[in-house]
Enzyme design. Structure first.
Site, short mmCIF file in Angstrom:
data_model
loop_
_atom_site.label_atom_id
_atom_site.label_comp_id
_atom_site.label_asym_id
_atom_site.label_seq_id
_atom_site.Cartn_x
_atom_site.Cartn_y
_atom_site.Cartn_z
N ASP A 104 0.86 -1.18 0.00
CA ASP A 104 0.00 0.00 0.00
C ASP A 104 0.90 1.24 0.00
OD1 ASP A 104 -2.25 1.57 0.31
OD2 ASP A 104 -2.54 1.13 2.43
N LYS A 132 -1.35 -1.53 -4.43
CA LYS A 132 -2.17 -0.30 -4.53
C LYS A 132 -1.21 0.84 -4.85
CE LYS A 132 -4.85 -0.93 -0.58
NZ LYS A 132 -5.69 -0.38 0.51
N PHE A 153 -10.00 -0.29 0.68
CA PHE A 153 -9.58 -1.23 1.72
C PHE A 153 -10.22 -2.58 1.41
CE2 PHE A 153 -9.29 -3.26 5.85
CZ PHE A 153 -7.99 -2.94 6.20
N VAL A 154 -9.37 -3.58 1.17
CA VAL A 154 -9.88 -4.89 0.76
C VAL A 154 -9.66 -5.94 1.86
CG1 VAL A 154 -9.66 -4.46 -1.72
CG2 VAL A 154 -7.72 -5.44 -0.47
N ARG A 166 -10.45 -13.03 7.28
CA ARG A 166 -9.27 -13.69 6.68
C ARG A 166 -9.67 -14.98 5.97
NH1 ARG A 166 -4.66 -11.02 8.48
NH2 ARG A 166 -4.58 -10.42 10.66
P1 5GP Z 1 1.91 -0.57 3.68
O1 5GP Z 1 3.01 -0.53 4.71
O2 5GP Z 1 2.40 -0.85 2.28
O3 5GP Z 1 1.08 0.68 3.74
O4 5GP Z 1 0.92 -1.68 4.09
C1 5GP Z 1 1.20 -3.00 4.07
C2 5GP Z 1 0.33 -3.76 5.03
O5 5GP Z 1 -0.84 -3.02 5.38
C3 5GP Z 1 -0.16 -5.04 4.40
O6 5GP Z 1 0.74 -6.09 4.62
C4 5GP Z 1 -1.51 -5.23 5.08
O7 5GP Z 1 -1.34 -5.92 6.29
C5 5GP Z 1 -1.98 -3.82 5.38
N1 5GP Z 1 -2.92 -3.32 4.35
C6 5GP Z 1 -2.68 -2.37 3.41
N2 5GP Z 1 -3.75 -2.18 2.62
C7 5GP Z 1 -4.69 -3.04 3.06
C8 5GP Z 1 -6.03 -3.35 2.63
O8 5GP Z 1 -6.61 -2.81 1.67
N3 5GP Z 1 -6.67 -4.31 3.34
C9 5GP Z 1 -6.12 -4.96 4.40
N4 5GP Z 1 -6.87 -5.88 5.01
N5 5GP Z 1 -4.85 -4.71 4.82
C10 5GP Z 1 -4.15 -3.77 4.15
#
Ligand code: 5GP
Length: 179
Positions: A104, A132, A153-154, A166
């Site tokens: 993300d 994303k 948010f998925v 999950r």
């Molecule tokens: P980042 O550090 O890239 O922002 O986020 C990574 C982590 O955030 C992922 O491993 C996941 O656990 C959580 N995350 C990010 N976007 C989503 C989403 O759309 N849904 C869910 N359930 N978790 C997300």
């Protein structure tokens, strides 16, 4: 109102097979010898379903290990990435694959890459089921990517909202009024 399904079980499984094939081809080309066993690291907890399906489709010998990080509370990032559980295997001079559920902002992956690079793997590759790109805050390279998705948010297929959903076998867009 029904769930807005983003990716069905069939779409996910088809992609998993494609990714496994690409990764297997890479392993065959880059393994030095029989004793050079690649290490696949699942990033807990979100990637468990993807990890399990992916490695079942990989024909080469591999070793698995797990890393747990925390970066989220609810659906809002805290921007505070912590390693909660370290891997147990020595990855020095090995081919290492990080298996992620979703990238993300990129902060989690960046932290994991820095953390593992210190242990001097020979090759460090990243495979993420979801990406994303529009939410990215830091630059990270995803070598093997399943799907690019919109900034929603998925949940499902390992991904949670406060630990729920999950076990849903497909991926859907989480909306608060649907629970
Ligand atoms: P980042 O550090 O890239 O922002 O986020 C990574 C982590 O955030 C992922 O491993 C996941 O656990 C959580 N995350 C990010 N976007 C989503 C989403 O759309 N849904 C869910 N359930 N978790 C997300």
């Amino acid at each position: 109102m029904g769930k807005k399904i983003l990716l069905t079980q069939e779409q996910i499984q088809e992609k998993v097979k494609e990714l496994a094939k690409l990764i297997d081809d890479f392993l065959v080309k880059n393994k030095r010898d029989e004793n050079d066993i690649p290490i696949f690291i699942a990033v807990l907890t979100g990637s468990i379903f993807f990890f399990s399906d992916l490695i079942k489709n990989i024909k080469s010998d591999i070793i698995v290990d797990y890393l747990k990080v925390s970066s989220y509370s609810g659906s809002h990032t805290t921007y505070n990435v912590k390693i909660q559980k370290d891997i147990e295997i020595d990855i020095n001079d090995k081919i290492v694959f990080i298996i992620e559920d979703i990238v993300d902002t990129g902060l989690t992956l960046k932290k994991i890459i820095e953390f593992l690079k210190d242990r001097k793997p020979r090759i460090l590759k990243v495979c993420s089921l979801l990406d994303k790109p529009s939410k990215r805050l830091v630059k990270v390279r995803i070598d093997y990517k399943g799907f690019e998705i919109p900034p929603e948010f998925v949940v499902g297929y390992g991904l949670d909202y406060n630990e729920l959903y999950r076990n849903v076998p497909y991926i859907f867009i989480y909306a608060q009024n649907e629970t």
